[in-house]
Design a protein around this motif. Structure first.
Motif, PDB file in Angstrom:
ATOM      1  N   PHE A 223       3.634 -13.823  -2.577  1.00  0.00           N
ATOM      2  CA  PHE A 223       2.464 -12.948  -2.506  1.00  0.00           C
ATOM      3  C   PHE A 223       2.644 -11.771  -1.555  1.00  0.00           C
ATOM      4  CE2 PHE A 223       0.366 -15.619  -5.278  1.00  0.00           C
ATOM      5  CZ  PHE A 223      -0.962 -15.243  -5.488  1.00  0.00           C
ATOM      6  N   ILE A 224       3.884 -11.484  -1.154  1.00  0.00           N
ATOM      7  CA  ILE A 224       4.082 -10.358  -0.250  1.00  0.00           C
ATOM      8  C   ILE A 224       3.723  -9.038  -0.929  1.00  0.00           C
ATOM      9  CG2 ILE A 224       6.547 -10.067  -0.808  1.00  0.00           C
ATOM     10  CD1 ILE A 224       6.980  -9.384   2.155  1.00  0.00           C
ATOM     11  N   LYS A 226       1.484  -8.655  -3.408  1.00  0.00           N
ATOM     12  CA  LYS A 226       0.023  -8.658  -3.532  1.00  0.00           C
ATOM     13  C   LYS A 226      -0.616  -8.266  -2.202  1.00  0.00           C
ATOM     14  CE  LYS A 226      -4.108  -9.920  -5.084  1.00  0.00           C
ATOM     15  NZ  LYS A 226      -4.887  -9.048  -6.001  1.00  0.00           N
ATOM     16  N   TRP A 227      -0.099  -8.820  -1.104  1.00  0.00           N
ATOM     17  CA  TRP A 227      -0.631  -8.505   0.223  1.00  0.00           C
ATOM     18  C   TRP A 227      -0.452  -7.029   0.542  1.00  0.00           C
ATOM     19  CZ3 TRP A 227       2.797  -7.911   4.766  1.00  0.00           C
ATOM     20  CH2 TRP A 227       2.080  -7.643   5.933  1.00  0.00           C
ATOM     21  N   MET A 228       0.709  -6.468   0.245  1.00  0.00           N
ATOM     22  CA  MET A 228       0.960  -5.061   0.540  1.00  0.00           C
ATOM     23  C   MET A 228       0.070  -4.153  -0.303  1.00  0.00           C
ATOM     24  SD  MET A 228       5.050  -4.767   1.231  1.00  0.00           S
ATOM     25  CE  MET A 228       5.732  -5.411   2.760  1.00  0.00           C
ATOM     26  N   ASP A 230      -2.984  -5.001  -1.471  1.00  0.00           N
ATOM     27  CA  ASP A 230      -4.367  -5.159  -1.007  1.00  0.00           C
ATOM     28  C   ASP A 230      -4.570  -4.598   0.399  1.00  0.00           C
ATOM     29  OD1 ASP A 230      -4.905  -6.400  -3.385  1.00  0.00           O
ATOM     30  OD2 ASP A 230      -4.882  -8.439  -2.573  1.00  0.00           O
ATOM     31  N   HIS A 231      -3.632  -4.887   1.292  1.00  0.00           N
ATOM     32  CA  HIS A 231      -3.814  -4.558   2.704  1.00  0.00           C
ATOM     33  C   HIS A 231      -3.428  -3.122   3.027  1.00  0.00           C
ATOM     34  CE1 HIS A 231      -4.599  -5.853   6.793  1.00  0.00           C
ATOM     35  NE2 HIS A 231      -3.450  -5.306   7.199  1.00  0.00           N
ATOM     36  N   PRO A 285       2.060 -10.901   9.154  1.00  0.00           N
ATOM     37  CA  PRO A 285       0.818 -10.509   8.467  1.00  0.00           C
ATOM     38  C   PRO A 285      -0.156  -9.712   9.325  1.00  0.00           C
ATOM     39  CG  PRO A 285       1.366 -12.803   8.022  1.00  0.00           C
ATOM     40  CD  PRO A 285       2.286 -12.352   9.101  1.00  0.00           C
ATOM     41  N   HIS A 286       0.062  -9.663  10.628  1.00  0.00           N
ATOM     42  CA  HIS A 286      -0.865  -8.958  11.522  1.00  0.00           C
ATOM     43  C   HIS A 286      -0.329  -7.588  11.934  1.00  0.00           C
ATOM     44  CE1 HIS A 286      -3.167 -12.687  11.857  1.00  0.00           C
ATOM     45  NE2 HIS A 286      -2.014 -13.311  12.063  1.00  0.00           N
ATOM     46  N   TYR A 348      -3.929 -17.766  -0.308  1.00  0.00           N
ATOM     47  CA  TYR A 348      -4.334 -16.361  -0.265  1.00  0.00           C
ATOM     48  C   TYR A 348      -5.810 -16.201  -0.610  1.00  0.00           C
ATOM     49  CZ  TYR A 348      -3.778 -11.291  -0.730  1.00  0.00           C
ATOM     50  OH  TYR A 348      -3.877  -9.937  -0.570  1.00  0.00           O
ATOM     51  N   GLY A 353      -6.373 -15.238   3.492  1.00  0.00           N
ATOM     52  CA  GLY A 353      -5.402 -14.309   2.956  1.00  0.00           C
ATOM     53  C   GLY A 353      -3.971 -14.593   3.374  1.00  0.00           C
ATOM     54  N   TYR A 354      -3.192 -13.518   3.562  1.00  0.00           N
ATOM     55  CA  TYR A 354      -1.753 -13.662   3.792  1.00  0.00           C
ATOM     56  C   TYR A 354      -1.438 -14.266   5.157  1.00  0.00           C
ATOM     57  CZ  TYR A 354       3.157 -12.572   3.012  1.00  0.00           C
ATOM     58  OH  TYR A 354       4.516 -12.670   2.809  1.00  0.00           O
TER      59      TYR A 354
END
Length: 392
Positions: A223-224, A226-228, A230-231, A285-286, A348, A353-354
């Motif tokens: 999900f890296i 997807k995270w990039m 979305d975030h 993730p932070h 997720y 989330g991530y």
């Protein structure tokens, strides 16, 4: 010896490229066959399913055969089945040919890992393992752009190109590789070949640790993108560029793997590398976009160092069943990545989330390290390394 390193790199590059190839083609193939998004993903899953299932059988069978013959036949079958994907005129035919390509890969890839200790001198085994893993890493970095570039002419072209090049590799394997015939137990049953692993505490611990290692890394990987999106609101092209960079990190790690192992030793390499991974999975993730890219580049580089080292330790467990060990490792990896992708979706959506994925990955990595140390695979690396010089 350079010829073997080049051959093994190219074989793993072709198999890896075929694995990642269909991702950029998925929207085109979905429209070509008129299938829904929900089932289009099976054009990817059919390949990994065939590879995971038949790896459990191909390894024990190949330990009773000439590894050279198995690799040549596997490459030839891989060539044909991949090329046939370019002729698939229906969704179900594509699934069949992708499944057969996965089956062929299950007979081919483990022979690379099993052949390295048989044809390379002991002092070159770790380096050659890194070079072969570098083929997979290069495919991870370049598979998507290669597929996109070749598909610009027409979508079947990538399949035909990989099929043709794989056939050339089969010819090269025929000309370059020596015979690698079994030393005994050629008529042993499939189950009996697993018995030395089932009854060996170091093997049980090693494979459990290998499962946890891939579960942690696979969950984070799933999900890296997807995270990039979305975030950081990255486009598909932007995510693709990031993934290419991360793949280059894995390639870098595989290239420097043997040098790092010589400098630190197997135990310290695994211990320090996995502790660093756990920390970075929690912090990543932070971070902001640029720091996050750098953090995950380091993560992929460390994984590139660790994976060939662990594979070398596993194949050294028993010289007479290296094919079984390599195939079981392949199934373990695919199973862990499949489970990781499923768990990543749950984490997720339902658990912060991530960031929750990062914590889960870190826990898996720490448990993997503890299992490696308690099981004795890493701490016994010195004695096991001596086994790598024994004939297969």
């Amino acid at each position: 010896m350079l010829k073997y390193s080049i051959l093994f790199f190219l074989v793993m590059f072709m198999i890896g490229t075929d694995t990642f190839l269909i991702a950029p083609l998925l929207p085109t193939l979905q429209a070509e066959y008129g299938v829904s998004t929900g089932i289009a993903g099976w054009m990817i899953g059919a390949y990994t399913l065939g590879s995971a299932l038949f790896a459990l059988v191909s390894g024990p069978l190949s330990d009773g055969w000439n590894r050279r013959t198995v690799m040549i036949c596997g490459l030839a079958a891989f060539s044909v089945s991949t090329a046939l994907c370019g002729f698939a005129d229906s969704y179900w035919m594509m699934l069949l040919f992708r499944f057969l390509a996965g089956v062929s890969a299950a007979f081919t890839a483990p022979q690379v890992w099993a052949s390295i200790p048989a044809v390379m001198p002991p002092q070159r085994i770790a380096k050659t393992m890194g070079i072969a893993f570098g083929g997979l890493a290069a495919a991870q970095a370049l598979g998507v752009p290669i597929g996109s570039w070749l598909a610009a002419a027409d979508w079947p072209v990538p399949f035909w190109s990989i099929g043709a090049f794989s056939l050339l590799l089969a010819v090269a394997a025929f000309l370059l590789l020596p015979d690698m015939k079994p030393s005994g137990q050629s008529r042993a049953s499939i189950f009996s070949r697993y018995m030395p692993l089932i009854t060996n505490g170091r093997a049980r611990g090693g494979f459990l640790a290998y499962l946890l290692l891939h579960l942690g890394s696979g969950t984070a990987m799933a999900f890296i993108g997807k995270w990039m999106a979305d975030h950081f609101e990255l486009s598909i092209g932007g995510i693709g560029n990031v993934m290419m960079g991360l793949g280059c990190g894995t390639l870098l790690g595989s290239v420097i793997s043997s040098a790092v192992i010589r400098k630190l030793g197997s135990t310290r390499t695994v211990t320090s590398g996995m502790l660093l991974l756990a920390l970075l999975y929690i912090v990543g993730p932070h971070a902001g976009l640029s720091p996050a890219v750098m953090i995950y580049f380091v993560i992929f580089t460390v994984l590139g160092v660790i994976f060939p080292l662990v594979m070398g330790l596993l194949t050294a467990l028993n010289a007479s069943i290296r094919g079984t060990i390599s195939s079981l490792a392949n199934s373990t990896m695919n199973g862990a990545n499949t489970l990781g992708a499923w768990l990543a979706g749950l984490l997720y959506v339902h658990f912060a989330g991530y960031a929750s994925i990062g914590i889960f990955s870190a826990v898996c990595i720490v448990l993997s390290l503890v299992t490696f140390r308690l099981g004795g695979l890493v701490t016994g690396a010195g004695s096991e390394a001596k086994q790598q010089s024994k004939p297969a």
